[in-house]
Design a protein around this motif. Structure first.
Motif, mmCIF file in Angstrom:
data_model
loop_
_atom_site.group_PDB
_atom_site.id
_atom_site.type_symbol
_atom_site.label_atom_id
_atom_site.label_comp_id
_atom_site.label_asym_id
_atom_site.label_seq_id
_atom_site.Cartn_x
_atom_site.Cartn_y
_atom_site.Cartn_z
ATOM 1 N N GLY A 113 33.709 35.400 -27.630
ATOM 2 C CA GLY A 113 34.729 35.051 -26.640
ATOM 3 C C GLY A 113 34.840 36.052 -25.510
ATOM 4 N N ILE A 114 33.738 36.750 -25.220
ATOM 5 C CA ILE A 114 33.730 37.782 -24.182
ATOM 6 C C ILE A 114 32.878 37.295 -23.018
ATOM 7 N N SER A 115 33.455 37.276 -21.830
ATOM 8 C CA SER A 115 32.709 36.906 -20.626
ATOM 9 C C SER A 115 32.075 38.153 -20.027
ATOM 10 N N MET A 116 30.811 38.032 -19.645
ATOM 11 C CA MET A 116 30.127 39.147 -19.003
ATOM 12 C C MET A 116 30.680 39.318 -17.582
ATOM 13 N N PRO A 117 30.925 40.551 -17.154
ATOM 14 C CA PRO A 117 31.436 40.773 -15.800
ATOM 15 C C PRO A 117 30.462 40.255 -14.733
ATOM 16 N N ASP A 118 31.019 39.688 -13.673
ATOM 17 C CA ASP A 118 30.188 39.188 -12.577
ATOM 18 C C ASP A 118 29.294 40.284 -12.002
#
Length: 130
Positions: A113-118
């Motif tokens: 549930g972790i989005s990679m930073p842009d």
């Protein structure tokens, strides 16, 4: 506690469905190595059903960590909400792994549930593509 039981039941159902789908595929369509994701080129030739199997397989397998447990603190964050300092924590992990591990790492982040930073997405994609 009830939510945990529901999640476990859903994962078991996904696993059963994955096995049923795999049994129905003719041997010629199944990639070598026994799993849908073992051979990317064979999976790419097999088409969308193979990619579906790969996603299903990822959903039921145990989450693999890449010495990045500290990133769990960012669970639920949007990819565009990270500061440069926070993105640097992801970059530190990214730059310490082999390019062949990046795809598995991004899958691990997604399952957690972790989005990679842009700020580092382009670099991760470049490493995955070689």
């Amino acid at each position: 506690m009830g939510l945990l039981v529901i999640c476990l039941a859903a994962m078991a159902l996904l696993f059963i469905l994955l096995k049923a789908v795999r049994r129905r595929l003719p041997k010629a369509e199944q990639p070598e190595g026994g799993t849908a994701c073992a051979n990317e080129s064979a999976c790419a030739q097999a088409g969308a059903s193979c990619m579906h199997d790969c996603v299903m397989e990822q959903a039921v397998k145990e989450i693999e960590y890449f010495d990045d447990e500290e990133l769990d603190a960012y669970k639920g964050r949007k990819s565009d909400s990270y500061t440069d300092e926070e993105a640097a924590q992801f970059a530190e992990v990214l730059y310490t792994m082999r390019p062949s591990e990046v795809k598995d790492w991004t899958a691990s982040l997604t399952l957690r549930g972790i989005s990679m930073p842009d700020q580092i997405k382009d670099e991760a994609i470049m490493l995955m593509e070689g």
